[in-house]
Design a protein around this motif. Sequence first.
Motif, short mmCIF file in Angstrom:
data_model
loop_
_atom_site.label_atom_id
_atom_site.label_comp_id
_atom_site.label_asym_id
_atom_site.label_seq_id
_atom_site.Cartn_x
_atom_site.Cartn_y
_atom_site.Cartn_z
N TYR A 94 0.84 -1.20 0.00
CA TYR A 94 0.00 0.00 0.00
C TYR A 94 0.88 1.26 0.00
CZ TYR A 94 -3.07 3.68 1.71
OH TYR A 94 -3.75 4.86 1.87
N GLY A 95 1.94 1.24 0.80
CA GLY A 95 2.85 2.38 0.86
C GLY A 95 3.53 2.64 -0.47
N ILE A 96 3.94 1.56 -1.16
CA ILE A 96 4.59 1.71 -2.47
C ILE A 96 3.61 2.31 -3.48
CG2 ILE A 96 5.55 0.44 -4.43
CD1 ILE A 96 6.81 -1.48 -2.41
N ARG A 97 2.38 1.79 -3.50
CA ARG A 97 1.38 2.32 -4.44
C ARG A 97 1.07 3.78 -4.15
NH1 ARG A 97 -1.26 -2.69 -3.59
NH2 ARG A 97 -2.75 -1.66 -2.20
N ARG A 98 1.01 4.11 -2.86
CA ARG A 98 0.73 5.50 -2.49
C ARG A 98 1.86 6.44 -2.94
NH1 ARG A 98 -2.91 8.05 0.52
NH2 ARG A 98 -2.32 9.90 1.70
N GLN A 99 3.11 5.98 -2.77
CA GLN A 99 4.25 6.79 -3.21
C GLN A 99 4.24 6.96 -4.73
OE1 GLN A 99 7.67 4.79 -1.57
NE2 GLN A 99 7.74 6.12 0.21
N GLN A 100 3.95 5.87 -5.44
CA GLN A 100 3.92 5.94 -6.90
C GLN A 100 2.83 6.91 -7.37
OE1 GLN A 100 3.36 1.80 -7.85
NE2 GLN A 100 5.56 1.41 -8.03
N ARG A 101 1.68 6.86 -6.69
CA ARG A 101 0.59 7.76 -7.06
C ARG A 101 0.97 9.22 -6.81
NH1 ARG A 101 -3.03 5.00 -4.90
NH2 ARG A 101 -3.24 6.07 -2.90
#
Length: 373
Positions: A345-352
């Motif tokens: 979730y953290g990786i997806r949030r950073q990518q977004r």
Amino acid sequence: MKKIDKERVALGIAAPVLAVVAAFVVTSLVLLATGKEPFRAFQIMFDYGFKSDSQVYILNKATTYYLAGLAVAIGFRMNLFNIGVDGQYRLAAFMAAVVGGSVSLPGILQVPLIIVVAMLVGAMWAGIAGLLKVSRGVSEVIATIMLNSIATAVISYLLQPGRLAHLDSNTNSVHTTVLPKSGWFFSITPNPQAGSIEGFIVIAALAGLVYWFVLSRTRFGFDLRTVGQSESAAHAGGVNVKRMVVTSMVISGAVAGLVGMPALLNEAHQYSTEFPTGIGFTGIAIALLGRNQPVGIAIGALLWGFLDRTSNWLEFNGYDKEIVGVMQGVIVLSVVIAYELVRRYGIRRQQRKVGEELAAAARTNPRQEEVAA
């Protein structure tokens, strides 16, 4: 910047909270399936676990568990699985008991001598696995499992009357020479009715501080974490990977040598066939639960001590004692899953976020958008 820090803290807290909640939900379902009332079981656990004598018991248990968790975590930070903590602390405690029982020095020398002997034995025993890994490519998992068995055999051979142990005719138990009182560690007694807190809790806290400082504030800690993340990158940066592997195993074993010290110096004052076993494997679960962080490991150790304390009381009230074992297993499984979910979730949030920032920059600078295209 503050917002990012808050998000990281929130994500860090979310995983263990999710794991504990999931463990309680699954345990409730298991209790319901067996016809038991889950909320009453939890109420019994909390009522009994927060009594003053229970708190002393939990702190004493957590001291040992915390040291075991630290020993395992040192290996984990290097991407090494030191599954041999159990054999390392038992052999270390045995040899420390033999040395401590054979000499009589002032307390200021006797206690440090016993502790140093335990740390040296644990370090040497773990170092064998490190040397086998870097020189012969032997997996540290296989090596430490075998060393656990060898440690058990060595202790069984030496813990015999006429060798390094004595037979107590009153109890028919076999044990090493009882440590002189100068080799007993101090205790803290805030409430005599609740019992005494073992003084080794101070050493455990200091070990946690040293662990945090070395890994977070020194070049050695940086190299250790770098090797754990990528051996090739660490080697390219000039780090001697083989030396780091051996060094980390030696340090892990030295900390493992402390695991048996509360039982030896504060409780039994001798090594016998009744010396506690299996703590090293508990340390693996606690290190996972604490995410290899000193504060997280402390919370995990306290939780494990709480569950140990309340298991017998649950059985006394008509519940199966094994339900606590189910809860512990589910917690470990939930931790692994929860941390992975939070990480993704953290990786997806950073990518977004990065995508949104690039899009905003492109809107304010059309030429940059053309270059990007």
